[in-house]
Write a protein that holds these residues in place. Structure first.
Motif, PDB file in Angstrom:
ATOM      1  N   THR A  73       0.845  -1.183   0.000  1.00 29.21           N
ATOM      2  CA  THR A  73       0.000   0.000   0.000  1.00 29.21           C
ATOM      3  C   THR A  73       0.889   1.245   0.000  1.00 29.21           C
ATOM      4  OG1 THR A  73      -0.104  -0.003   2.414  1.00 29.21           O
ATOM      5  CG2 THR A  73      -1.838  -1.187   1.226  1.00 29.21           C
ATOM      6  N   GLU A  74       0.361   2.302  -0.562  1.00 27.80           N
ATOM      7  CA  GLU A  74       1.138   3.548  -0.660  1.00 27.80           C
ATOM      8  C   GLU A  74       0.169   4.721  -0.597  1.00 27.80           C
ATOM      9  OE1 GLU A  74       3.457   5.429  -4.296  1.00 27.80           O
ATOM     10  OE2 GLU A  74       4.631   3.779  -3.409  1.00 27.80           O
ATOM     11  N   LYS A 224      -3.359   3.918  -2.551  1.00 26.46           N
ATOM     12  CA  LYS A 224      -2.909   3.183  -3.733  1.00 26.46           C
ATOM     13  C   LYS A 224      -2.334   1.833  -3.325  1.00 26.46           C
ATOM     14  CE  LYS A 224      -0.046   6.315  -5.144  1.00 26.46           C
ATOM     15  NZ  LYS A 224       0.957   7.045  -5.952  1.00 26.46           N
ATOM     16  N   VAL A 226       0.332  -0.653  -4.903  1.00 23.05           N
ATOM     17  CA  VAL A 226       1.401  -0.630  -5.900  1.00 23.05           C
ATOM     18  C   VAL A 226       1.992  -2.024  -6.019  1.00 23.05           C
ATOM     19  CG1 VAL A 226       3.613   0.375  -6.534  1.00 23.05           C
ATOM     20  CG2 VAL A 226       1.901   1.772  -5.383  1.00 23.05           C
ATOM     21  N   SER A 261       2.607   1.374 -15.891  1.00 23.90           N
ATOM     22  CA  SER A 261       3.839   1.970 -16.401  1.00 23.90           C
ATOM     23  C   SER A 261       4.126   1.502 -17.821  1.00 23.90           C
ATOM     24  CB  SER A 261       5.013   1.609 -15.491  1.00 23.90           C
ATOM     25  OG  SER A 261       6.217   2.121 -16.026  1.00 23.90           O
ATOM     26  N   ARG A 272       5.408  -1.306 -13.229  1.00 24.53           N
ATOM     27  CA  ARG A 272       4.661  -0.814 -12.073  1.00 24.53           C
ATOM     28  C   ARG A 272       3.184  -0.667 -12.434  1.00 24.53           C
ATOM     29  NH1 ARG A 272       5.927   2.768  -7.457  1.00 24.53           N
ATOM     30  NH2 ARG A 272       4.070   3.971  -6.888  1.00 24.53           N
ATOM     31  N   GLU A 274      -0.619   0.488 -10.527  1.00 24.91           N
ATOM     32  CA  GLU A 274      -1.229   1.105  -9.353  1.00 24.91           C
ATOM     33  C   GLU A 274      -2.735   0.890  -9.382  1.00 24.91           C
ATOM     34  OE1 GLU A 274      -0.167   5.190  -9.138  1.00 24.91           O
ATOM     35  OE2 GLU A 274       1.999   4.812  -8.966  1.00 24.91           O
ATOM     36  N   THR A 276      -6.216   2.045  -7.277  1.00 25.61           N
ATOM     37  CA  THR A 276      -6.754   3.004  -6.314  1.00 25.61           C
ATOM     38  C   THR A 276      -7.923   2.376  -5.569  1.00 25.61           C
ATOM     39  OG1 THR A 276      -6.069   4.865  -7.698  1.00 25.61           O
ATOM     40  CG2 THR A 276      -7.725   5.300  -6.011  1.00 25.61           C
TER      41      THR A 276
END
Length: 376
Positions: A73-74, A224, A226, A261, A272, A274, A276
């Motif tokens: 998580t980020e 996010k 990731v 990405s 990468r 992501e 949400t």
């Protein structure tokens, strides 16, 4: 002394010797002698006999596939708020973990002599404006006198030059005033967005230089997820795809892919991605481990019992199919393991799969098939 037991033992030993060590020669001698079986050459031999197997007719179905990725998580946003000007902090600090709203004061700096500088700049603006009005009157008078022949051209040009100088003086004074007002407005350091304080704000009485840290604000709603996917799987993912995740705590969350990405990590050759996820109660923290499942295009797959899978001589995983009363090996790819069996791909849409006896046949082996009903 009886002679019979030793003779019996010798006879048994000789028989065992011939049966074990001279077996090939004995079989060759026996095969050379004609016998009653030679009269019927049409009788089936064990090699020609068909192997009895059990099979099931399997039909492929559309299976929703998913790309598995491990990640973390980020925070959606994280910023270290810094001062744009210098000064002593005159506000009490906010403690870490406090919730702040957009525009809320984090650090208030002492203005020092800035208010006096602003007043002086305002006075200079007023003076410059007065000089401008005087220059405008002189320039207008010089123009009229010049038109009537009562003033020289040199006087008119001098008056216009003085007017332009007065205008420049007003602009310079106004710019100085605007600069000091902007500097005063920077004395209050505010939160750029709604979130949580990750650190305490600057302590009361501390001196902040331009660029000094006031505090760190993070936004956790939304949060996010990731992850990094291999290059073999990246083409199966698209922005907007539904994704789910299981956190290390066991909690399951769901969201959508918001970023994929276009550049691979040079060390791992992974991309990468992501996702949400809503986090209205702020219970999901930054940095938690998560296992992500990202929805991808469905594939046609067969649901087969795990026991039906076998290996060929080269060690390739597959199943034995019943085709025209013959066994035929077909390699498969395991999609995933389920409670009801293995989901595999690589077979025709409909296939007769041997489920009992598949380990005793090879390609081309004659078989007698007994069909069983497939599990619902």
């Amino acid at each position: 002394m009886r002679i019979l037991p030793p003779l019996t033992a010798l006879a048994v030993a000789a028989t065992l010797y011939v049966a074990v060590f001279e077996r090939d020669r004995l079989m060759a001698t026996t095969a050379a002698e004609p016998g009653p079986a030679d009269a019927d050459t049409s009788a089936p031999t064990p090699t020609d006999a068909a192997m009895s197997v059990v099979a099931t007719v399997s039909a492929a179905t559309m299976v929703q596939n998913a790309v598995v990725a491990r990640g973390r998580t980020e925070a959606a946003r994280q910023v270290e708020v810094r001062a744009e000007t210098g000064g002593l902090v005159r506000s009490d600090p906010l403690r870490r973990g406090a919730f702040v709203t957009t525009g809320q004061t984090l650090c208030a700096l002492d203005p020092g002599t800035r208010l006096q500088q602003a007043a002086e700049a305002e006075a200079r603006v007023t003076e410059a404006q007065a000089r401008l009005r005087e220059a405008e009157v002189n320039a207008e008078a010089a123009n009229r006198l010049n038109e009537g022949g009562f003033a020289t051209e040199t006087r008119r040009i001098g008056a216009e030059a003085a007017l332009e100088s007065a205008r420049a003086g007003v602009q310079g004074a106004q710019s100085a005033l605007d600069a000091i007002r902007i500097d005063i407005s920077r004395l209050t350091v505010t939160a750029p967005f709604e979130g949580l304080l990750e650190t305490d704000t600057a302590e009361l009485g501390s001196l902040l230089q331009p660029g000094g840290a006031c505090g760190t604000v993070i936004q956790l709603d939304p949060i996010k997820l990731v992850g990094f996917v291999p290059e073999t799987e990246v083409d199966r993912i698209s922005v907007g795809a539904i994704a789910g995740a299981r956190l290390i705590s066991g909690r399951e969350v769901q969201g959508r892919v918001t970023f994929l990405s276009r550049v691979a990590d040079p060390a791992t050759r992974t991309f990468r991605v992501e996702v949400t996820v809503p986090n209205t109660d702020l219970s999901i923290r930054d940095g938690q481990t998560a296992e992500m499942l990202i929805a991808a295009d469905g594939v046609m797959a067969h649901l087969l019992p795990a026991s039906s899978l076998t290996l060929d001589n080269a060690g390739v995983l597959g199943v034995q199919l019943a085709v025209d009363d013959r066994a035929s090996f077909a390699p498969v790819t395991v999609l995933r393991d389920t409670v009801d069996g293995m989901l595999v791909t690589g077979l025709p849409d409909q296939a007769t799969v041997i489920t009992v006896g598949q380990d005793y046949v090879t390609d081309g082996t004659a078989i007698t098939v007994t069909l069983q009903q497939a599990a619902p």
